[in-house]
Design a protein around this motif. Structure first.
Motif, PDB file in Angstrom:
ATOM      1  N   GLY A   1       0.805  -1.265  -0.146  1.00 35.69           N
ATOM      2  CA  GLY A   1       0.217  -0.050   0.009  1.00 35.69           C
ATOM      3  C   GLY A   1       0.709   1.240   0.009  1.00 35.69           C
ATOM      4  N   VAL A   2       2.151   1.068  -0.170  1.00 35.24           N
ATOM      5  CA  VAL A   2       3.123   2.318  -0.269  1.00 35.24           C
ATOM      6  C   VAL A   2       2.869   3.276  -1.467  1.00 35.24           C
ATOM      7  N   GLU A   3       2.610   4.333  -1.518  1.00 38.38           N
ATOM      8  CA  GLU A   3       2.395   5.235  -2.450  1.00 38.38           C
ATOM      9  C   GLU A   3       3.651   5.571  -3.165  1.00 38.38           C
TER      10      GLU A   3
ATOM     11  N   THR B   1      -0.810   3.464  -5.257  1.00 33.86           N
ATOM     12  CA  THR B   1      -0.394   2.338  -4.529  1.00 33.86           C
ATOM     13  C   THR B   1       0.786   1.559  -5.392  1.00 33.86           C
TER      14      THR B   1
ATOM     15  N   HIS C   1      -3.255   1.030   5.521  1.00 30.83           N
ATOM     16  CA  HIS C   1      -2.306   0.758   4.634  1.00 30.83           C
ATOM     17  C   HIS C   1      -2.178  -0.569   4.791  1.00 30.83           C
ATOM     18  N   ASP C   2      -2.924  -1.277   5.281  1.00 34.00           N
ATOM     19  CA  ASP C   2      -2.690  -2.907   5.624  1.00 34.00           C
ATOM     20  C   ASP C   2      -3.490  -3.791   4.953  1.00 34.00           C
TER      21      ASP C   2
END
Length: 548
Positions: free
Chosen positions: A80-82, A98, A212-213
């Motif tokens: 989920g890192v942008e 993401t 984010h998980d």
């Protein structure tokens, strides 16, 4: 026999001429009992009927899902890192997204064959769930769930439920705007659960939505946990199919003790292998020429946006239809708001599915039948059961319209309010109408079978009798056809018996017994079947000169 024994002894090291394959087979037999296992199962007879291929479609689609899923797993990154996209699809260059969505775009545009595998995977998922639903309906309408196959029915039902959940988790992994809307829909349903809904949502999403998980949690569930459980259930399902005698449709030479068909090896395996490649070829063709889930057209998910005409996959339209047409009822009590407009349909969906799971046990309780059944029913000969199945399918169809009410409104130029009210009313009316109509059709088919047995089939030949009457000549049926039309049982329904015995003592009857008797009369009473012709009636009509 002596020759076979000597060859086997040579394979066990008693002679120098045994081949490598023979020695390997003897080694495996000494540790696994391969010979006895092969002798007992490789010549097992399977009946040859097109409806049995529905289960094979499910199995082969599942295998294709595993194969294509392994390939996609090699390139997908569940993060989920942008990131800022700067790839092959230029319309999205410079857009924040993401890493999961970016890797999905890379699979679609940069990985060789990636888009084809993605689309085959998605089409296979749809076919897998559709195959399971149609296969279970075949089992339901023909009564194949009866003893000793109740456990296999539960295995199939569990596979269907897990297939729905697996489809939802896989559908959500790309993190595009459409799948994100579906996850938001699911999160709203979870929040409607009284007392614990908020806690469940925070636990699942790792905090406030979207968190984010969620993608990193869905990924192992989708690729490891659920497929592993499903693979175990598929194996158990197939083991029970081998263990029990295979069901078969009624016909000459077929009874509860024997099976008419082809041996598993080599005939059935040859057909099964060819059918697997046929299913694989059709799914590959669909993946190559029919676009499905073009994530690049939707863009990355943003909580403040919703796609126009957002629709789930068809197998989840049932649950969404329930929520879309439900009035927005709310109750405020003790400082808590109960969103009944969401919670009631959210709870109703699993309850309806649970009723399907326990139906075999309910029918067995009503009939009190403890015998094993290996011959299938003709659906017309079980009109109430058939009508219940059609009523459920009609309910599913109505709610599917509700789940796509916006699409129906825009394409047919109808008012969305009119569609919503149609679904609300149809939820109660359509299944009842479907039940009544289906039951009457089944009874009509039973009457036609009775007339066909007694009078024969129509030939189209018109004959004039001496007194001037015109009649159509009927040809007598073959013995095989007569057997098929009359082999079914019409056992009397369960009765509680007289309330007062011969001595005038009132006998106590439990409420469960009275309920069972009422249900038995409704399902198997005189109004639920047309008496099949007796041998005396047949002989009386066919003994003389009866031209029609």
């Amino acid at each position: 026999m002596d020759g076979a024994r000597s060859v086997r002894e040579k394979g066990r090291g008693r002679g120098p001429t045994a081949g490598t394959g023979e020695r390997l087979a003897d080694w495996a037999d000494g540790r696994l009992g391969v010979y006895a296992l092969a002798k007992a199962n490789l010549r097992k007879v399977f009946p040859d009927h097109w409806s049995f291929m529905l289960g094979e479609v499910c199995l082969y689609s599942f295998l294709i899902l595993i194969l294509t899923g392994v390939y996609l797993t090699l390139f997908f990154e569940p993060s989920g890192v942008e990131v800022v996209y700067n790839g092959s699809y230029e319309p999205l260059n410079g857009v924040v997204m993401t890493r999961a969505y970016e890797s999905t775009l890379e699979i679609s545009f940069d990985v060789r064959g990636g888009l084809l595998i993605r689309q085959i995977h998605h089409w296979a998922a749809l076919v897998f769930v559709a195959g399971m639903l149609v296969h279970m309906m075949r089992v339901f309408f023909t009564g194949a769930f009866r003893k000793p196959r109740e456990l296999n029915w539960l295995f199939g039902w569990t596979l269907l439920m897990l297939g729905l959940i697996t489809g939802l988790t896989g559908y959500s992994l790309p993190d595009d705007l459409l799948s994100g809307t579906g996850v938001r829909f699911a999160q709203g349903a979870i929040l409607s659960i009284p007392i614990v809904g908020t806690y469940l949502s925070f636990f699942l999403f790792g905090g406030e939505f979207p968190g984010h998980d969620i993608i990193s949690r869905f990924f192992p569930i989708h690729v490891l946990l659920l497929p592993g459980i499903m693979l175990g259930l598929v194996v158990a399902h197939l083991v029970l199919v081998f263990y029990h005698k295979h069901t078969q449709h009624p016909g000459p030479g077929r009874d509860q003790k024997s099976v008419v068909g082809m041996p598993f090896m080599p005939v059935y395996m040859a057909k099964a292998g060819g059918f697997f490649f046929l299913v694989f070829g059709v799914l590959s063709l669909m993946g190559a020429i029919a676009t499905i889930n073009p994530v690049w057209a939707f863009g990355p998910y943003r909580p403040d946006l919703v796609t126009t005409g957002a629709q789930p996959d068809w197998y989840l339209g049932f649950s969404e239809g329930l929520i879309r047409v439900m009035p927005g009822w709310e109750i405020n009590a003790f400082g808590h708001t109960l969103a009944l407009g969401v919670f009631i349909p959210f709870a109703l969906f699993p309850l309806i599915m649970l009723a399907i799971a326990v139906y075999p046990f309910i029918e067995a309780w009503i009939t009190g039948d403890k015998r094993e059944h290996h011959l299938l029913d003709r659906p017309r000969n079980a009109p109430v059961r058939t009508a219940l199945g059609v009523a459920w399918l009609s309910l599913y169809g109505v709610l599917l319209i509700g789940g796509g009410n916006d699409i129906v409104a825009t394409h047919l130029h109808l008012s969305i309010n009119s569609i919503t009210w149609f679904v609300r009313i149809g939820f109660f009316v359509v299944p009842v109408l479907a039940f009544v109509v289906t039951k009457r059709i089944c009874l009509g088919l039973q009457r036609r079978d009775r007339d066909k047995v007694l009078h024969g089939r129509e030939t189209g030949v018109i004959k004039r009798l001496p007194h001037g009457e015109y009649v159509e000549i009927h040809a007598p049926l073959s013995r095989e056809h007569l057997h098929t039309l009359t082999q079914h049982e019409q056992a009397p329904p369960y009765e509680t018996g007289p309330r007062v015995d011969a001595n005038g003592v009132v006998r106590r009857v439990k409420g469960s017994q009275r309920l069972r008797a009422r249900l038995a009369r409704a399902m198997y009473g005189p109004d639920s079947h047309i008496p099949k012709p007796t041998a005396e009636e047949y002989r009386e009509l066919t003994s003389g000169d009866h031209p029609h």
